[in-house]
Structures are given as structure tokens and as C-alpha cells.
Design a protein around this motif. Structure first.
Motif, mmCIF file in Angstrom:
data_model
loop_
_atom_site.group_PDB
_atom_site.id
_atom_site.type_symbol
_atom_site.label_atom_id
_atom_site.label_comp_id
_atom_site.label_asym_id
_atom_site.label_seq_id
_atom_site.Cartn_x
_atom_site.Cartn_y
_atom_site.Cartn_z
ATOM 1 N N ILE A 56 0.859 -1.170 -0.026
ATOM 2 C CA ILE A 56 -0.046 -0.017 -0.042
ATOM 3 C C ILE A 56 0.847 1.412 0.080
ATOM 4 N N PHE A 57 1.902 1.107 0.710
ATOM 5 C CA PHE A 57 3.053 2.219 0.641
ATOM 6 C C PHE A 57 3.698 2.561 -0.489
ATOM 7 N N LEU A 58 3.669 1.504 -1.155
ATOM 8 C CA LEU A 58 4.233 1.566 -2.645
ATOM 9 C C LEU A 58 3.414 2.255 -3.615
ATOM 10 N N LEU A 59 2.218 1.727 -3.458
ATOM 11 C CA LEU A 59 1.161 2.331 -4.491
ATOM 12 C C LEU A 59 0.842 3.890 -4.122
ATOM 13 N N ALA A 60 1.057 4.304 -2.887
ATOM 14 C CA ALA A 60 1.026 5.491 -2.671
ATOM 15 C C ALA A 60 2.425 6.213 -3.216
ATOM 16 N N ALA A 61 3.485 5.650 -3.132
ATOM 17 C CA ALA A 61 4.543 6.314 -3.903
ATOM 18 C C ALA A 61 4.574 6.341 -5.292
ATOM 19 N N LEU A 62 4.151 5.484 -6.092
ATOM 20 C CA LEU A 62 4.010 5.434 -7.596
ATOM 21 C C LEU A 62 2.808 6.664 -7.832
ATOM 22 N N HIS A 63 1.854 6.884 -6.943
ATOM 23 C CA HIS A 63 0.963 7.852 -7.402
ATOM 24 C C HIS A 63 1.554 9.321 -7.079
ATOM 25 N N ARG A 64 2.152 9.396 -5.725
ATOM 26 C CA ARG A 64 2.337 10.747 -5.335
ATOM 27 C C ARG A 64 3.869 11.176 -6.013
ATOM 28 N N SER A 65 4.750 10.255 -6.612
ATOM 29 C CA SER A 65 5.967 10.741 -7.043
ATOM 30 C C SER A 65 5.889 11.298 -8.641
ATOM 31 N N ARG A 66 4.642 11.150 -9.256
ATOM 32 C CA ARG A 66 4.431 11.664 -10.463
ATOM 33 C C ARG A 66 3.985 13.025 -10.742
ATOM 34 N N ARG A 67 3.639 13.451 -9.410
ATOM 35 C CA ARG A 67 3.082 15.074 -9.445
ATOM 36 C C ARG A 67 4.057 15.935 -10.028
ATOM 37 N N PRO A 68 3.699 17.001 -10.842
ATOM 38 C CA PRO A 68 4.647 18.010 -11.320
ATOM 39 C C PRO A 68 4.880 18.764 -10.342
ATOM 40 N N ALA A 69 6.232 19.449 -10.729
ATOM 41 C CA ALA A 69 6.880 20.304 -9.870
ATOM 42 C C ALA A 69 5.661 21.539 -9.490
ATOM 43 N N ASP A 70 6.048 22.333 -8.421
ATOM 44 C CA ASP A 70 5.231 23.422 -8.044
ATOM 45 C C ASP A 70 5.985 24.441 -7.348
ATOM 46 N N ARG A 71 5.698 25.336 -6.675
ATOM 47 C CA ARG A 71 6.228 26.469 -5.991
ATOM 48 C C ARG A 71 7.070 25.945 -4.961
ATOM 49 N N ASP A 72 6.420 25.065 -3.983
ATOM 50 C CA ASP A 72 6.934 24.481 -2.903
ATOM 51 C C ASP A 72 7.822 23.597 -3.177
ATOM 52 N N HIS A 73 7.652 22.796 -4.389
ATOM 53 C CA HIS A 73 8.790 21.700 -4.879
ATOM 54 C C HIS A 73 9.011 21.926 -6.369
ATOM 55 N N PRO A 74 10.149 22.945 -6.354
ATOM 56 C CA PRO A 74 10.443 23.204 -7.632
ATOM 57 C C PRO A 74 11.103 22.097 -8.547
ATOM 58 N N PHE A 75 11.747 21.126 -7.846
ATOM 59 C CA PHE A 75 12.236 20.096 -8.559
ATOM 60 C C PHE A 75 11.529 18.774 -8.550
ATOM 61 N N GLY A 76 10.145 18.966 -8.154
ATOM 62 C CA GLY A 76 9.206 17.887 -8.357
ATOM 63 C C GLY A 76 9.161 16.976 -7.144
ATOM 64 N N TYR A 77 8.373 15.802 -7.352
ATOM 65 C CA TYR A 77 8.247 14.794 -6.147
ATOM 66 C C TYR A 77 8.871 13.575 -6.348
ATOM 67 N N GLY A 78 9.889 13.450 -7.116
ATOM 68 C CA GLY A 78 10.545 12.251 -7.797
ATOM 69 C C GLY A 78 10.846 11.375 -6.056
ATOM 70 N N LYS A 79 11.322 12.174 -5.194
ATOM 71 C CA LYS A 79 11.864 11.537 -4.011
ATOM 72 C C LYS A 79 10.931 10.941 -3.282
ATOM 73 N N GLU A 80 9.599 11.208 -3.599
ATOM 74 C CA GLU A 80 8.439 10.532 -2.831
ATOM 75 C C GLU A 80 8.695 8.954 -2.965
ATOM 76 N N ARG A 81 9.216 8.414 -3.828
ATOM 77 C CA ARG A 81 9.334 7.234 -3.934
ATOM 78 C C ARG A 81 10.321 6.391 -2.919
ATOM 79 N N PHE A 82 11.564 7.191 -2.552
ATOM 80 C CA PHE A 82 12.354 6.798 -1.746
ATOM 81 C C PHE A 82 11.656 6.852 -0.263
ATOM 82 N N PHE A 83 11.011 7.965 0.139
ATOM 83 C CA PHE A 83 10.304 8.054 1.324
ATOM 84 C C PHE A 83 9.382 7.184 1.637
ATOM 85 N N TRP A 84 8.477 6.504 0.614
ATOM 86 C CA TRP A 84 7.555 5.701 0.928
ATOM 87 C C TRP A 84 8.246 4.155 1.048
ATOM 88 N N SER A 85 9.603 4.274 0.180
ATOM 89 C CA SER A 85 10.456 2.773 0.365
ATOM 90 C C SER A 85 10.847 2.789 1.698
#
Length: 327
Positions: A56-85
Motif C-alpha cells: 500500500i505504501f508503494l502504491l502511494a509512492a507510485l501515485h505521489r511521485s508523478r506529481r508535477p513540480a510546483d512552487r513549494d517543490h520546484p524540482f518535483g516529487y520524485g523523492k516520494e518513491r524513496f520516502f515511501w520505500s
């Protein structure tokens, strides 16, 4: 990007397959363990529950890591995968490893004996679990080789790597439980099943440590693979306008996203406009050749200073030229 989305969809299917298998296996192991009073089987039930939550954590990682970059996270959310892992690794350690040790100590303390029907139920559950975990593992390994060509490249994906690690340890854990129950049945000594529980606990703690260490390294800013860094450095050095690459820093921002920061010296004779054009062209060349390098920053150190010194020398005469000649 399209290739990454397709890869994520296949990884998501692999995680769903593992999740469905682990939920069914966890229920069967728990019921069988309670009926048979088997500490090894109950340890394996906890193992499967931990794996289910981790998926379930990994499914959350796959979903959240693909979000586009925004003002708070200008480099994107790619590290979400590492956090949920990392959370998945903690789950394996706490729910799987610690509970297995607890079951081993309980077995040694109580010394309960299993009935003949308990052995039959336990072996039947473990046989089904071995089959389902094996099929899930084959699915994950098939995706690794089909999508990426080699295990080393395919296991860069922390979600896929976690599924492979979980299914591999699940298969080995079932084998350990079968051996422990069989020796318990033959000898009548519960120490064999307790030992199987301890072995399963050690296995899970080791896997949790390896996965957690990898995720931690990525979260705190791990550099790109040495091969990738070497390719980027060689590409920069091959540019005719670059005299030398003084420093090259890289950091993984996500599965297919790498930050590149390079301090370079350009050849003499370039004015400010030429330097700007060259910098743009070099960035495009690196991004085109190395798609993972999607965040590129160049620090041009000497060329602008030299160009300014020449211009100032032409304007102010020989004295000014002599003043800047040693810079």
C-alpha cells in the motif's frame, strides 16, 4: 516521459498482484497458525501482513511521485518513491522481524505441541503460500527483465526493488517455516520451529536494513551513478568551447531525474553574448544525450572575467591591460 508512465503502470500492476497474493496468504497463515499453534506459521502471517501494508505504501509512492513540480517543490516529487520505500523498510522491520522474534521466544517459553491435524493444516497453508509467493516473484522478475533488459537497471526503481525483495524473502521464509515444522513433527521438539521463527526474523531485519539504507541514501541527496556522472563529464569535456571541467556535482531527484551542477572554464576569446549562447547550447546537448539530467546548472568561472579584462584593456589602454594580464 511516456516510457516512464508505461513503466509505472506495469509496476503498479506488479504491486497489485503482490498485494492481492499477500492479503490472501496472510489470512490463510493466520488461521492456520492459530489452529495449528505454530509459531513459525504465525511469524509468516506477520510477514505477509507487513508485506501487504508495504505494498500500500508503494502504491502511494507510485501515485505521489508523478506529481508535477510546483512552487513549494520546484524540482518535483520524485523523492516520494524513496520516502515511501523507507516506510516500507520500517514496516518490514517492526511488523515482520520483531514479531517473528516474539513468536520464537513465546514458542520456547510455552513449549506447545502441535496435533497431527495441525501439521497437515500448516503444511497445506505453507504449500499454497509458496506457490502464490513464487508466482508473484516471477511476475516481478519478468517485469524487471522485460522493461529494463537487466536486473541491475530494473532494480533502480525502489517500488519494484521492494516487491522483488519482499517476494524473495517470502519464498525463503516459507521454506524456513516448512523446515521448522517438519523437524518439529519428526523430533517433537518445539525448538526447531522457534529456530525457524528466529531465522525468519533475522532475514526480515536484514532485508529491512538493506532497503532502508538505500532509501536513506537517496533521500539525503545521493549522487548519480558513477557511470552516468562519467558520461556527463565526458560530454562536457568534448565541447569545443570548454577548456576544462573544474567540478561536477550530481544528485538524484527521482527515478529518472538528476540534478547536474558543473563549474567549467571556457576557452579564451568569448564575449558575454557568446558565453550565454554557448551555455544554452551545452545544456541542451547534455539534456538531449542524457535524458535523466533534466536539471542542469553551469557555473562559468574564468571566461567572462577574461573577456571583461580584454574589453577593459582595449578601452583604457596598455596600462589597464598590464594590470589584468596576470588574472
Amino acid at each position: 516521459m511516456r516510457r516512464r508512465r508505461a513503466s509505472d503502470r506495469k509496476t503498479r500492476v506488479t504491486v497489485f498482484v503482490a498485494l492481492a497474493a499477500n492479503i490472501l496468504i496472510a489470512a490463510a497463515k493466520a488461521i492456520g497458525g492459530l489452529v495449528a499453534h505454530s509459531p513459525a506459521l504465525l511469524s509468516e502471517a506477520a510477514h505477509s501482513v507487513a508485506d501487504s501494508l508495504n505494498e500500500i505504501f508503494l502504491l502511494a509512492a507510485l501515485h505521489r511521485s508523478r506529481r508535477p513540480a510546483d512552487r513549494d517543490h520546484p524540482f518535483g516529487y520524485g523523492k516520494e518513491r524513496f520516502f515511501w520505500s523507507l516506510l516500507a523498510a520500517v514496516g518490514i522491520f517492526v511488523m515482520g522481524g520483531c514479531f517473528s522474534f516474539f513468536q520464537g521466544f513465546q514458542a520456547l517459553k510455552s513449549g506447545e505441541q502441535e496435533s497431527r491435524s495441525g501439521y497437515v493444516a500448516g503444511f497445506a497453508v505453507l504449500g499454497v503460500a509458496l506457490l502464490m509467493d513464487g508466482l508473484s516473484l516471477l511476475r516481478a522478475l519478468h517485469q524487471v527483465h522485460r522493461q529494463h533488459g537487466s536486473a541491475a537497471e530494473g532494480l533502480r526503481d525502489p517500488a519494484l526493488r521492494t516487491v522483488v525483495a519482499e517476494d524473495s524473502t517470502a519464498v525463503l521464509g516459507v521454506v524456513l517455516a516448512i523446515v521448522g515444522m517438519a523437524l518439529h513433527m519428526v523430533t517433537g521438539d518445539v525448538v526447531w520451529e522457534a529456530s525457524a521463527s528466529f531465522a525468519i526474523g533475522v532475514l526480515l531485519v536484514y532485508v529491512a536494513y538493506r532497503l532502508g539504507r538505500e532509501a536513506r541514501g537517496r533521500l539525503i541527496g545521493q549522487a548519480a551513478d558513477p557511470e552516468l556522472s562519467h558520461r556527463i563529464r565526458a560530454l562536457l569535456q568534448a565541447q569545443p568551447e570548454i577548456d576544462s571541467v573544474e567540478e561536477l556535482l550530481t544528485m538524484q531527484l527521482g527515478l529518472d531525474s538528476t540534478l547536474v551542477a558543473a563549474r567549467v572554464d571556457l576557452v579564451p576569446g568569448l564575449d558575454s553574448e557568446e558565453v550565454e549562447d554557448v551555455a544554452v547550447r551545452i545544456k541542451r546537448s547534455v539534456a538531449h544525450t542524457v535524458p535523466q539530467a533534466d536539471q542542469i546548472f553551469l557555473d562559468i568561472t574564468d571566461a567572462p572575467t577574461r573577456a571583461e579584462a580584454r574589453r577593459k584593456g582595449r578601452e583604457d589602454g596598455p596600462a589597464a591591460t598590464g594590470e589584468h594580464g596576470g588574472a
